[in-house]
Scaffold this motif. Structure first.
Motif, PDB file in Angstrom:
ATOM      1  N   VAL A  57       0.868  -1.168   0.000  1.00 13.37           N
ATOM      2  CA  VAL A  57       0.000   0.000   0.000  1.00 13.37           C
ATOM      3  C   VAL A  57       0.911   1.226   0.000  1.00 13.37           C
ATOM      4  O   VAL A  57       1.797   1.353   0.856  1.00 13.37           O
ATOM      5  CB  VAL A  57      -0.926   0.034   1.239  1.00 13.37           C
ATOM      6  CG1 VAL A  57      -1.845   1.245   1.178  1.00 13.37           C
ATOM      7  CG2 VAL A  57      -1.753  -1.242   1.333  1.00 13.37           C
ATOM      8  N   LEU A  58       0.726   2.080  -0.978  1.00 14.77           N
ATOM      9  CA  LEU A  58       1.541   3.294  -1.079  1.00 14.77           C
ATOM     10  C   LEU A  58       1.306   4.156   0.165  1.00 14.77           C
ATOM     11  O   LEU A  58       0.156   4.513   0.474  1.00 14.77           O
ATOM     12  CB  LEU A  58       1.162   4.054  -2.356  1.00 14.77           C
ATOM     13  CG  LEU A  58       1.842   5.402  -2.599  1.00 14.77           C
ATOM     14  CD1 LEU A  58       3.362   5.237  -2.719  1.00 14.77           C
ATOM     15  CD2 LEU A  58       1.289   6.053  -3.869  1.00 14.77           C
ATOM     16  N   GLU A  59       2.409   4.472   0.862  1.00 12.80           N
ATOM     17  CA  GLU A  59       2.280   5.198   2.132  1.00 12.80           C
ATOM     18  C   GLU A  59       2.153   6.696   1.870  1.00 12.80           C
ATOM     19  O   GLU A  59       3.113   7.449   1.904  1.00 12.80           O
ATOM     20  CB  GLU A  59       3.482   4.885   3.026  1.00 12.80           C
ATOM     21  CG  GLU A  59       3.462   3.427   3.473  1.00 12.80           C
ATOM     22  CD  GLU A  59       4.799   2.925   3.950  1.00 12.80           C
ATOM     23  OE1 GLU A  59       5.842   3.286   3.335  1.00 12.80           O
ATOM     24  OE2 GLU A  59       4.822   2.171   4.934  1.00 12.80           O
ATOM     25  N   GLY A  60       0.955   7.041   1.555  1.00 10.99           N
ATOM     26  CA  GLY A  60       0.636   8.407   1.166  1.00 10.99           C
ATOM     27  C   GLY A  60      -0.707   8.301   0.474  1.00 10.99           C
ATOM     28  O   GLY A  60      -1.576   7.603   0.952  1.00 10.99           O
ATOM     29  N   GLY A  61      -0.833   8.928  -0.660  1.00 10.60           N
ATOM     30  CA  GLY A  61      -2.094   8.819  -1.385  1.00 10.60           C
ATOM     31  C   GLY A  61      -2.494  10.180  -1.878  1.00 10.60           C
ATOM     32  O   GLY A  61      -1.801  11.177  -1.630  1.00 10.60           O
ATOM     33  N   LEU A  62      -3.600  10.203  -2.579  1.00  9.36           N
ATOM     34  CA  LEU A  62      -4.040  11.453  -3.159  1.00  9.36           C
ATOM     35  C   LEU A  62      -5.171  12.017  -2.306  1.00  9.36           C
ATOM     36  O   LEU A  62      -6.257  11.452  -2.243  1.00  9.36           O
ATOM     37  CB  LEU A  62      -4.520  11.218  -4.592  1.00  9.36           C
ATOM     38  CG  LEU A  62      -4.842  12.465  -5.398  1.00  9.36           C
ATOM     39  CD1 LEU A  62      -3.572  13.268  -5.659  1.00  9.36           C
ATOM     40  CD2 LEU A  62      -5.498  12.092  -6.720  1.00  9.36           C
ATOM     41  N   THR A  63      -4.860  13.124  -1.619  1.00  6.37           N
ATOM     42  CA  THR A  63      -5.919  13.812  -0.880  1.00  6.37           C
ATOM     43  C   THR A  63      -6.594  14.756  -1.849  1.00  6.37           C
ATOM     44  O   THR A  63      -5.947  15.611  -2.450  1.00  6.37           O
ATOM     45  CB  THR A  63      -5.347  14.580   0.319  1.00  6.37           C
ATOM     46  OG1 THR A  63      -4.879  13.624   1.270  1.00  6.37           O
ATOM     47  CG2 THR A  63      -6.402  15.466   0.965  1.00  6.37           C
ATOM     48  N   ARG A  64      -7.870  14.551  -2.062  1.00  8.84           N
ATOM     49  CA  ARG A  64      -8.595  15.391  -3.013  1.00  8.84           C
ATOM     50  C   ARG A  64      -9.458  16.396  -2.255  1.00  8.84           C
ATOM     51  O   ARG A  64     -10.002  16.079  -1.195  1.00  8.84           O
ATOM     52  CB  ARG A  64      -9.450  14.520  -3.932  1.00  8.84           C
ATOM     53  CG  ARG A  64      -8.577  13.556  -4.740  1.00  8.84           C
ATOM     54  CD  ARG A  64      -9.385  12.761  -5.730  1.00  8.84           C
ATOM     55  NE  ARG A  64     -10.366  11.919  -5.087  1.00  8.84           N
ATOM     56  CZ  ARG A  64     -11.218  11.140  -5.760  1.00  8.84           C
ATOM     57  NH1 ARG A  64     -11.192  11.130  -7.073  1.00  8.84           N
ATOM     58  NH2 ARG A  64     -12.073  10.400  -5.114  1.00  8.84           N
ATOM     59  N   VAL A  65      -9.534  17.586  -2.806  1.00 12.25           N
ATOM     60  CA  VAL A  65     -10.254  18.675  -2.146  1.00 12.25           C
ATOM     61  C   VAL A  65     -11.421  19.117  -3.021  1.00 12.25           C
ATOM     62  O   VAL A  65     -11.254  19.276  -4.232  1.00 12.25           O
ATOM     63  CB  VAL A  65      -9.331  19.912  -1.982  1.00 12.25           C
ATOM     64  CG1 VAL A  65      -9.981  20.941  -1.077  1.00 12.25           C
ATOM     65  CG2 VAL A  65      -7.970  19.515  -1.479  1.00 12.25           C
ATOM     66  N   ALA A  66     -12.566  19.325  -2.415  1.00 16.49           N
ATOM     67  CA  ALA A  66     -13.683  19.933  -3.133  1.00 16.49           C
ATOM     68  C   ALA A  66     -13.513  21.440  -3.004  1.00 16.49           C
ATOM     69  O   ALA A  66     -13.636  21.982  -1.909  1.00 16.49           O
ATOM     70  CB  ALA A  66     -15.003  19.482  -2.544  1.00 16.49           C
TER      71      ALA A  66
END
Lengths: 492, 282
Positions: free
Chosen positions: A458-467
């Protein structure tokens, strides 16, 4: 003359929110949460002009690196845009991350077993855990996969689990994204740019690295090559430059050292796949394909598809080429099937789910129907067979009369409806251009995971998406969303 | 027992030069309880070697791929088949008393889900639902199927040129006409709606009585009668299949059994394909 910084309006401030919101940075008393204590002051010391310079540098770097996506609308035809990026990172403490990581691995393991079962003995249906109708009426149930066993029994090599933090402070999975999830390239380039622009902030934390993702992806790809192939020739298959994720396709091919191809660069002869090269045909063993099942093989699926490779399903069925992900995985990330994931985990692993599903009430069950009818004002009710938001009923926005009206619909055909509590995505401060300051916006997290022959990652991070629009709960990039770098901490 | 010699020919003409092409033919009779292929002989005008593999249902696909330039392709195959009547044709179908019970068993439904699920071709939507007869409890399935075939004859006229290979069961009921595959799609939809597993069959019809068939291949269905197995019925000719029906393949609908599918690289969308089938008894 010296400026008294305490008198200036700081760009990041605590904005008190009503009940039902979870603020990632401040607790309900307006106190900084521990993992943000070193970061927020750095943003509070800076003046707007200087912050603007950081922001400008970030934008220029994105452009220069070619990190763009295409936007299609009536007004702008294929305009290259950069994905709006916010400099204030989202920080996930290591203890919380541990839950996310274990939860994703558990979930994916169970879903992979589920897919194998659906295309073989269908035990889970025989045992009446998942209804047959739900599976066989799904457009993603792929008949070509019946009885076929992909190398190492792996179907979902690459996944992108969408996770939210609810107002109760706990993580919930919204979607599993088991087909061709995109966005991982933004995780890598966001990190690159953060290190460049905000090195002084980055160096204050022990942040887990994301840079090994391409290497892990490559080893996953190699691990599932057809048997007996010594040095597998692997390629990345893209629909082409007009696809909105083309940047990602070319980026991943480049960092893994693989050839980026389009369907027309490949052909199938006698159930083997070949790549056209100036030195003649070269056999292809593994294809990381970023085109949907429907377009893969015009001889089997959509006949009008020009993106795929005619005959490839025959080669795949013969075991002469591996497709990543396997075709037919979409059946397990259908909206209605999603509601069964906790049962699926229990069935195959005999474990309780680590990550929560949004609780779902199925109106076909008498006791749950009763609950739904009594709590209409605080639920979202959806027909199971519609998509794209049709027929969705959001209880807290309806009048009494409308609620009564909808109750009748449910009672007419309870089998057709499910209900879920209204979920609230957590918020985090995001820079709003017009206001010259930060304001809370809803965020989610897309976490990327890999599954190969003997490895999960599991990639230790990721994409935080903002509305970006105030109050909006939709965080897609095509809907005016932005992103943030996601820092997973080594330790608290 | 009959021994047939079947020739299947396809002639494709293209207004512009084709630079690359791949063609899948599903034209070889299968081997089963009632038939065995004793010889096959392929030829094609491009002199490419034909390649054979099995599709997901286990039926032979004959594939031709070329990167030679061409504006015409002739493909032909000559097949010898020995055929006898299927066992179910010898025994009189008497219904077992628990037929309805079998159809309603979840395990039975699961084992045959492919042939019970509606597809684009075999979907009859609300507007035409009232045209679907519902089997009475206790009525033998074989009796019901014969009634269905009579019913379909009232709804659809055998008529060439009014439908295409894309026409769905719903559209056939609008047009009220069609050829063998159209009859079969309507027939499949109605069987499945009644919970009777039914599969699309493509093949050749030796036509001594001048029945309806197409220039190329014929289509019918096989229904699963609990206790007997799969039994062939031809809605276009309102009969049970017999020694004259030589099966090639089955699947959920036409798309699984299309005799010819191809993808070519050329500049023109036009093309002309002629199929020609001859069947002789030796």
């Amino acid at each position: 003359m010296a400026v008294d910084k305490t008198l200036m309006k700081r760009i990041v401030e605590h904005v008190p929110l009503g009940e039902g919101f979870f603020d990632e940075i401040w607790d309900t008393n307006g106190k900084l949460r521990p993992h943000y204590r070193k970061l927020i002051p750095l943003f509070q010391e800076v003046e707007v002009e200087e912050f603007r310079q950081w922001d400008e540098l970030a934008k220029i770097t994105f452009f220069n690196q070619g990190v763009t996506f295409n936007v299609y609308s009536d007004k702008s035809k294929g305009v290259e845009r950069i994905f709006p990026f916010d400099l204030l990172p989202r920080i996930i403490p290591s203890k919380e991350w541990e839950i996310i990581e274990k939860g994703i691995i558990q979930r994916n393991h169970a879903i992979n077993l589920f897919l194998y079962d659906l295309y073989h003995d269908k035990k889970i249906i025989r045992d009446k855990v998942v209804p047959a109708d739900l599976i066989f009426s799904s457009a993603f149930y792929n008949r070509e996969m019946i009885g076929l066993t992909p190398p190492a029994n792996v179907y979902i090599h690459v996944t992108g689990t969408d996770i939210i933090k609810h107002s109760d402070g706990r993580y919930y999975v919204l979607e599993d994204n088991l087909r061709c999830p995109s966005g991982v390239s933004y995780v890598l380039s966001n990190r690159d740019i953060m290190k460049k622009v905000l090195h002084h902030a980055f160096s204050k934390y022990h942040v887990k690295t994301v840079t090994q993702y391409p290497e892990k992806l490559l080893s996953t790809i190699l691990s599932v090559a057809p048997k007996g192939v010594d040095k597998p020739n692997c390629v990345v298959l893209t629909p082409g430059i007009y696809n909105s994720a083309y940047f990602e396709h070319s980026f991943l091919a480049q960092v893994m050292g693989l050839t980026l191809v389009e369907g027309r660069d490949l052909f199938v002869d006698k159930n083997f796949v070949y790549m056209k090269t100036i030195h003649g045909p070269k056999r292809v063993d593994v294809i990381y394909r970023r085109i949907d099942d429907d377009f893969l093989d015009p001889l089997v699926f959509r006949p009008e598809s020009v993106l795929g490779i005619p005959g490839i399903m025959g080669a795949y069925r013969a075991g002469n080429v591996t497709l990543i992900n396997a075709p037919g995985t979409g059946v397990a990330d259908d909206k209605a099937v999603y509601t069964y994931v906790p049962e699926i985990i229990k069935y195959y692993l005999d474990e309780d789910p680590i990550l929560l599903n949004v609780p779902t009430y199925r109106c076909e069950r008498a006791d749950e129907l009763q609950y739904v009818l009594e709590h209409m004002h605080e639920l979202v009710v959806k027909p199971v067979d519609e998509s794209g938001g049709y027929g969705v009923f959001i209880g807290n926005r309806k009048t009494k009369a409308e609620i009564e009206e909808y109750k009748k619909l449910i009672l007419d055909n309870p089998r057709k409806y499910i209900a879920q509590p209204i979920m609230s995505l957590s918020v985090q401060s995001t820079f709003i251009d017009n206001d010259n300051s930060y304001d809370p916006r809803h965020i989610d997290l897309r976490a990327f995971a890999l599954m190969g022959k003997d490895n999960t990652y599991v990639l230790e991070g990721g994409l935080t998406r903002v509305a970006l629009t105030k109050g909006n709960l939709i965080v897609n990039s095509s809907q005016g969303g932005g992103s943030k770098d996601t820092w997973v901490l080594e330790h608290e | 027992m009959n021994e047939y010699v079947i020739t299947y020919q396809a002639q494709n003409h293209y207004p512009e030069v084709v630079t690359e092409g791949i063609f899948d033919f599903m034209v070889l009779p299968c081997n089963d309880d009632s038939q065995v292929v004793t010889a096959t002989e392929f030829s094609n005008s491009l002199e490419e070697q034909a390649f054979q593999f099995k599709n997901v249902y286990g039926f032979d696909v004959t594939r031709l791929r070329t990167d030679k330039k061409f504006d015409a392709l002739d493909f032909s195959v000559k097949i010898k088949v020995r055929k006898r009547n299927a066992i179910s044709n010898h025994t009189k179908l008497t219904a077992s008393p628990d037929e309805d019970d079998m159809l309603s068993q979840p395990d039975f439904q699961l084992d045959h889900h492919l042939y019970l699920t509606k597809t684009t071709y075999t979907n009859i939507t609300n507007g035409h639902r009232s045209l679907i007869p519902i089997k009475e409890k206790g009525m033998p399935i074989s009796t019901f199927i014969h009634e269905l075939m009579d019913h379909i004859q009232d709804l659809v006229q055998y008529q060439k040129g009014v439908t295409t290979v894309q026409t769905t069961a719903d559209q056939v009921l609008d047009i009220k006409g069609g050829v063998c595959q159209d009859f079969t799609h309507v027939f499949l939809a109605m069987c499945r709606y009644n919970g009777i597993p039914a599969r699309y069959v493509s093949g050749y019809l030796n036509n001594p009585h001048g029945n309806h068939d197409d220039e190329s291949m014929h289509a019918w269905l096989e229904a699963l009668i609990p206790g007997y197995g799969w039994v062939g019925y031809d809605a276009a000719n309102r009969c049970k299949t017999d020694i004259n029906y030589i099966k090639v393949a089955h699947g959920v609908d036409y798309r699984d059994c299309a005799p010819l599918k191809g993808v070519i690289k050329t500049n023109s969308l036009d093309q002309k394909t002629e199929h020609n089938v001859t069947i002789t008894i030796q």
